[in-house]
Enzyme design. Sequence first.
Site, PDB file in Angstrom:
ATOM      1  N   GLN A 184      65.505  52.626 -30.926  1.00  0.00           N
ATOM      2  CA  GLN A 184      66.225  52.515 -29.765  1.00  0.00           C
ATOM      3  C   GLN A 184      66.188  50.703 -28.938  1.00  0.00           C
ATOM      4  OE1 GLN A 184      69.200  53.890 -30.085  1.00  0.00           O
ATOM      5  NE2 GLN A 184      70.623  52.548 -28.445  1.00  0.00           N
ATOM      6  N   LYS A 227      71.824  60.367 -32.024  1.00  0.00           N
ATOM      7  CA  LYS A 227      71.889  60.606 -34.267  1.00  0.00           C
ATOM      8  C   LYS A 227      70.472  61.264 -34.143  1.00  0.00           C
ATOM      9  CE  LYS A 227      71.845  55.608 -33.060  1.00  0.00           C
ATOM     10  NZ  LYS A 227      71.065  54.369 -32.068  1.00  0.00           N
ATOM     11  N   ASP A 281      68.210  50.906 -39.121  1.00  0.00           N
ATOM     12  CA  ASP A 281      68.595  49.556 -38.569  1.00  0.00           C
ATOM     13  C   ASP A 281      69.582  48.354 -38.879  1.00  0.00           C
ATOM     14  OD1 ASP A 281      70.439  50.317 -36.223  1.00  0.00           O
ATOM     15  OD2 ASP A 281      68.140  50.369 -35.070  1.00  0.00           O
TER      16      ASP A 281
HETATM   17  N1  GUN Z   1      71.012  50.498 -29.133  1.00  0.00           N
HETATM   18  C1  GUN Z   1      72.429  49.913 -28.759  1.00  0.00           C
HETATM   19  N2  GUN Z   1      73.042  50.250 -30.363  1.00  0.00           N
HETATM   20  C2  GUN Z   1      72.003  50.270 -31.620  1.00  0.00           C
HETATM   21  C3  GUN Z   1      71.320  50.324 -32.577  1.00  0.00           C
HETATM   22  O1  GUN Z   1      73.080  50.245 -33.416  1.00  0.00           O
HETATM   23  N3  GUN Z   1      70.355  50.153 -32.935  1.00  0.00           N
HETATM   24  C4  GUN Z   1      69.303  50.994 -31.735  1.00  0.00           C
HETATM   25  N4  GUN Z   1      68.390  49.903 -32.595  1.00  0.00           N
HETATM   26  N5  GUN Z   1      69.703  50.434 -30.715  1.00  0.00           N
HETATM   27  C5  GUN Z   1      70.810  50.163 -30.254  1.00  0.00           C
END
Ligand code: GUN
Length: 320
Positions: free
Chosen positions: A115, A71, A138
């Site tokens: 996350q 990311k 998100d």
């Molecule tokens: N953990 C696994 N996939 C995701 C996601 O798309 N967003 C977040 N915040 N955590 C994750």
Amino acid sequence: MTLATDQQAQADILRPSGQKALLIDGKKIAESVLAEVAAGAAALTGEGVKPGLAVVLVGENPASQVYVRSKGKAAQSCGFHSVQHDLPATVSEGELLALVDRLNADPAIHGILIQLPLPPQVNAARVLERVSPAKDVDGFHPFNAGLLSIGELERALVPCTPAGSMLLLERAAKALGVEISGADAVVVGRSNIVGKPMAQLLLSRNATVTIAHSRSRDLKGIVGRADIVVAAVGRPEMIRGEWIKEGAIVIDVGINRVPGEGVTAQGQPKTRLVGDVAFDSSLPRAGAITPVPGGVGPMTIAMLMANTLRAAQLSRGARS
Ligand code: GUN
């Protein structure tokens, strides 16, 4: 999102599979989204607003570390201001909430991503709800979920995986010359971050939507009637190819690691990734299908970048 070079992109992203189905190339579509986000970010930066993304990583979960690194890299390649906050697995909920408050108040940050998963001493829902809805890239905040459910798509930040799946579906429908409006769509899976928002997006495009799940009595029959199948159950190859209606568009969100054949150079048993849909047996029936890997997966990070750019653009509107 629309592409300036839509026709060219169309040719690039839909490849013959050697069978009936067109393959939807998520990697290529994600690259085109990222290129468009980078151009939008450059324009916005020129106007004095550089999009900023903050990613918060708690603990040392290896999978989370890989996601967070990807990311951050994508944010930098889009020309964003990108920051990462690493907190120990022992962090208290209060400390995490205090960091969220600081990021909410920071004008250089337009998107905040916490996350998941979070450690057990932290109430994840409380932390996610503390993120300002305007910075919730998100799309997990109940306010954004509410906007999506009332069809306020102009204002909502939509969760990245369903948003990316929708883009793939739109491209496939266009290539096949079929309408999403009026189509019978089934979403298999009812999670808050994929199944439910995906169903809302399909509904907003006037599809007739069924949400099926592990307790659905006649999954085979429900899938067999669908013009659009979105699979997000997290069970390897649960949807059989023989169930797929002739010409249906199949969007496979599942990424499941299963035993492969043979051993690696290090002597470990090989593994391979499969989706929630049995791919090979779907090819002779589907009109278009996403492969795993290389379908929905690459779209998630691309849509995170698109959401961050959008949050930055909306923030400017909010201030003027
Ligand atoms: N953990 C696994 N996939 C995701 C996601 O798309 N967003 C977040 N915040 N955590 C994750």
